[in-house]
Scaffold this motif. Structure first.
Motif, mmCIF file in Angstrom:
data_model
loop_
_atom_site.group_PDB
_atom_site.id
_atom_site.type_symbol
_atom_site.label_atom_id
_atom_site.label_comp_id
_atom_site.label_asym_id
_atom_site.label_seq_id
_atom_site.Cartn_x
_atom_site.Cartn_y
_atom_site.Cartn_z
ATOM 1 N N UNK A 98 51.773 68.027 -9.328
ATOM 2 C CA UNK A 98 51.734 67.884 -10.788
ATOM 3 C C UNK A 98 50.888 68.940 -11.486
ATOM 4 N N UNK A 99 50.241 69.829 -10.725
ATOM 5 C CA UNK A 99 49.377 70.849 -11.325
ATOM 6 C C UNK A 99 49.661 72.218 -10.726
ATOM 7 N N UNK A 100 49.146 73.237 -11.380
ATOM 8 C CA UNK A 100 49.320 74.613 -10.919
ATOM 9 C C UNK A 100 48.269 74.949 -9.861
ATOM 10 N N UNK A 101 48.589 75.941 -9.052
ATOM 11 C CA UNK A 101 47.620 76.464 -8.102
ATOM 12 C C UNK A 101 47.749 75.891 -6.704
ATOM 13 N N UNK A 102 47.071 76.558 -5.773
ATOM 14 C CA UNK A 102 47.084 76.170 -4.362
ATOM 15 C C UNK A 102 46.195 74.950 -4.140
ATOM 16 N N UNK A 103 46.649 74.052 -3.289
ATOM 17 C CA UNK A 103 45.815 72.936 -2.837
ATOM 18 C C UNK A 103 45.263 73.323 -1.468
ATOM 19 N N UNK A 104 43.942 73.509 -1.401
ATOM 20 C CA UNK A 104 43.267 73.909 -0.166
ATOM 21 C C UNK A 104 42.627 72.668 0.444
ATOM 22 N N UNK A 105 43.044 72.312 1.652
ATOM 23 C CA UNK A 105 42.553 71.093 2.303
ATOM 24 C C UNK A 105 41.736 71.477 3.530
ATOM 25 N N UNK A 106 40.440 71.141 3.502
ATOM 26 C CA UNK A 106 39.565 71.405 4.644
ATOM 27 C C UNK A 106 39.549 70.163 5.514
ATOM 28 N N UNK A 107 39.946 70.330 6.778
ATOM 29 C CA UNK A 107 40.091 69.199 7.694
ATOM 30 C C UNK A 107 39.418 69.527 9.020
ATOM 31 N N UNK A 148 50.382 74.156 -0.279
ATOM 32 C CA UNK A 148 49.372 73.383 0.436
ATOM 33 C C UNK A 148 48.924 74.170 1.666
ATOM 34 N N UNK A 149 47.631 74.374 1.793
ATOM 35 C CA UNK A 149 47.090 75.087 2.950
ATOM 36 C C UNK A 149 45.996 74.242 3.598
ATOM 37 N N UNK A 150 46.188 73.893 4.872
ATOM 38 C CA UNK A 150 45.190 73.168 5.642
ATOM 39 C C UNK A 150 44.377 74.171 6.456
ATOM 40 N N UNK A 151 43.071 74.031 6.413
ATOM 41 C CA UNK A 151 42.210 74.932 7.187
ATOM 42 C C UNK A 151 41.074 74.141 7.822
ATOM 43 N N UNK A 152 40.650 74.606 8.986
ATOM 44 C CA UNK A 152 39.396 74.114 9.556
ATOM 45 C C UNK A 152 38.266 74.806 8.810
ATOM 46 N N UNK A 153 37.099 74.172 8.672
ATOM 47 C CA UNK A 153 36.024 74.795 7.878
ATOM 48 C C UNK A 153 35.609 76.166 8.390
ATOM 49 N N UNK A 154 35.641 76.354 9.723
ATOM 50 C CA UNK A 154 35.242 77.659 10.262
ATOM 51 C C UNK A 154 36.228 78.764 9.904
ATOM 52 N N UNK A 155 37.479 78.387 9.546
ATOM 53 C CA UNK A 155 38.463 79.393 9.153
ATOM 54 C C UNK A 155 38.032 80.122 7.883
ATOM 55 N N UNK A 156 37.243 79.439 7.044
ATOM 56 C CA UNK A 156 36.797 80.065 5.800
ATOM 57 C C UNK A 156 35.735 81.133 6.031
ATOM 58 N N UNK A 157 35.290 81.271 7.289
ATOM 59 C CA UNK A 157 34.379 82.369 7.622
ATOM 60 C C UNK A 157 35.118 83.700 7.690
ATOM 61 N N UNK A 158 36.445 83.635 7.695
ATOM 62 C CA UNK A 158 37.252 84.854 7.764
ATOM 63 C C UNK A 158 37.244 85.579 6.415
ATOM 64 N N UNK A 172 43.823 75.504 -7.174
ATOM 65 C CA UNK A 172 43.777 74.440 -8.167
ATOM 66 C C UNK A 172 42.986 73.222 -7.731
ATOM 67 N N UNK A 173 42.953 72.975 -6.403
ATOM 68 C CA UNK A 173 42.271 71.782 -5.903
ATOM 69 C C UNK A 173 41.646 72.085 -4.543
ATOM 70 N N UNK A 174 40.368 71.765 -4.422
ATOM 71 C CA UNK A 174 39.584 72.008 -3.214
ATOM 72 C C UNK A 174 39.313 70.646 -2.571
ATOM 73 N N UNK A 175 40.050 70.325 -1.502
ATOM 74 C CA UNK A 175 39.999 68.993 -0.895
ATOM 75 C C UNK A 175 39.173 69.039 0.394
ATOM 76 N N UNK A 176 38.264 68.089 0.525
ATOM 77 C CA UNK A 176 37.488 67.959 1.760
ATOM 78 C C UNK A 176 37.857 66.622 2.402
#
Length: 502
Positions: free
Chosen positions: A54-63, A108-118, A131-135
């Motif tokens: 329902x909104x613009x932008x990427x949904x980033x999900x940290x799992x 929708x992009x799922x990432x492990x938290x350590x992936x954000x070290x890249x 658009x949304x930063x999901x933890x």
């Protein structure tokens, strides 16, 4: 029908939300940072997927777990969503690079938290609108939580680097301290809180004190033969999962397999799928099994020993009864169990010679790259979980003088061990207490039991006169063939496919 319910029907085929979901989604749609606690099976994934549509932008999900990410991605693809991907350690360098280069084509992009070290990933994300930063599993943020992951401590920093997108923190169990840590770490701005009870009224709670390990095993065999399945048996060690599975195979008619983190990924994946599809009745497992396993009809969970915390226990019993139907949790306990958990916690610690040795290893790596520092410790023989923890605290204090660094490092490690031991004894007190077990567990989360869901309902807990016979099988079990090894099973499947093609 409003737009929100139209979206629910269009993408998920539901006409109504589960309890709590709509309020959480509305909070996110109103651009509010949101902290939400829904019990296991409460439908947390819907709370970020619908705002994404329902909104613009990427949904980033940290799992935190591969199984969680893979499960969510597969389910979204099965519903027809092609704009979804997961970045994790199972991908090759070329696969990761392809996803990062084509990131603007994903929703929708799922990432492990350590992936954000890249740096490559972070730079690409900075060039886009997140658009949304999901933890997901947000209790992993808290240093004092039951499943702390050091990489989670950097999420607030990374969120700032992405321009402060709206944040949604999701968990099934959290104390007030964990919720406070979540807000501080993610640097949330006046967040909305949607905190629902950890209580699962449809799961009856049984605790049984036994004299010996042998009497617990005998009781477990009786339970798996008499209680309606399918079910899980949680064990404190990998070896015990194998021992219990073998015992069940020898003494009962149950189709059982063991599951733990030391197994090959192929073995684990096949066992998960066999359990989900009903080819296995029972899994004997460590805490490695459960998150991301979408099986709604698990009828019982047996614990051969209490986990290290009440939070972990509530997470694990929450695997049962996700369909809302009556289920049961049985905790088998001996006086020595708390000592076993205490020993496991103490074994995670470091003595002075170990700290001196591993600090010397870290000092030889002229970098602030946490991943490289951790890898150096693992090369020196340190197990990954301990390496993550030691590297995390080292990074926190590395700017200090060597003597001060050493003192602070020892203090942090000791504080963590003390807190974990405290949680073990808090759980023991509730197990040995004779008052309502359910209320005793809820009090840990500062909750009071609704009397309508208590002893008057007849399925509260063993302290309130629960009749376990209500959960027994209605039909006699059938003796069925054991599952073949996964490689054999795959060979058989490929052989059938080839035959069908001719």
């Amino acid at each position: 029908m409003d737009k929100l319910h139209q979206t629910l029907m269009r993408y998920f085929g539901y006409s109504a939300f589960k309890v709590g979901q709509e309020d959480i989604i509305q909070s996110v749609l109103h651009q509010k940072d949101t902290v939400a606690m829904l019990p296991t099976g409460g439908g947390k994934s819907l709370c970020y997927q619908i705002p994404g549509y329902m909104t613009e932008g990427l949904v980033l999900i940290i799992s935190p777990l591969l199984s969680l990410m893979e499960d969510q991605v597969e389910r979204m693809k099965m519903r027809g969503e092609k704009r979804v991907a997961a970045l994790n350690s199972t991908l090759s360098f070329h696969e990761r690079r392809h996803i990062i280069r084509h990131l603007p084509s994903y929703k929708f992009l799922f990432v492990a938290p350590e992936a954000l070290m890249s740096d490559a990933l972070l730079q690409q994300l900075k060039s886009m609108h997140v658009g949304l930063f999901v933890v997901d599993e947000a209790h992993c943020i808290s240093e004092w939580g039951h499943d702390f992951r050091p990489e989670y401590s950097k999420l607030g920093e990374w969120r700032e680097a992405l321009g402060h997108p709206i944040a949604l923190a999701l968990t099934a169990t959290a104390t007030k301290q964990t919720l406070k840590d979540t807000v501080q770490t993610l640097r949330l701005q006046q967040p909305d809180f949607h905190i629902h009870s950890v209580n699962r009224p449809n799961i009856a709670l049984v605790k049984e004190v036994h004299e010996t390990k042998e009497t617990k095993e005998k009781r477990a065999l009786e339970l798996v033969e008499t209680i309606q399945g399918p079910g899980l048996i949680y064990c404190p060690t990998r070896q015990m999962t194998e021992d219990i599975a073998l015992l069940v195979k020898q003494k009962t008619h149950q189709r059982v397999e063991f599951y733990h983190g030391g197994m090959e990924a192929g073995d684990r994946m096949l066992i998960q799928q066999q359990f989900i599809s009903g080819q296995i009745d029972l899994i004997s497992c460590t805490s490695a099994f459960g998150m991301g396993i979408d099986k709604a009809d698990i009828r019982f969970v047996i614990h051969m020993s209490p986990p290290q915390s009440i939070e972990a226990f509530m997470q694990e019993i929450g695997r049962a009864g996700r369909d809302g139907k009556s289920s049961v949790s049985v905790l088998l306990y001996t006086e020595e169990d708390a000592d076993i958990q205490s020993h496991l916690i103490q074994a995670e610690g470091f003595d002075d010679p170990e700290i001196d040795f591993f600090l010397a290893q870290l000092s030889q790596v002229p970098t602030n790259d946490e991943k490289k520092l951790r890898e150096r410790l693992m090369e020196a023989g340190l197990q990954e979980t301990r390496a993550r923890m030691l590297t995390h605290y080292y990074m926190m204090h590395q700017s200090e003088q060597p003597r001060v660094l050493l003192e602070n490092l020892k203090e942090k490690l000791q504080d963590r061990q003390t807190e974990k031991l405290k949680k073990v004894w808090q759980f023991k007190e509730r197990i040995t207490d004779h008052s309502c077990f359910r209320q005793s567990l809820l009090s840990y989360f500062d909750e009071q039991l609704d009397q309508a869901e208590g002893s008057s309902s007849g399925n509260c807990c063993s302290s309130c006169g629960l009749d376990l016979s209500d959960y027994e099988k209605k039909d006699q079990p059938l003796e069925l063939n054991e599952m073949k090894h996964w490689k054999t099973e795959l060979e058989r499947m490929f052989h059938l496919i080839k035959e069908a093609q001719h």
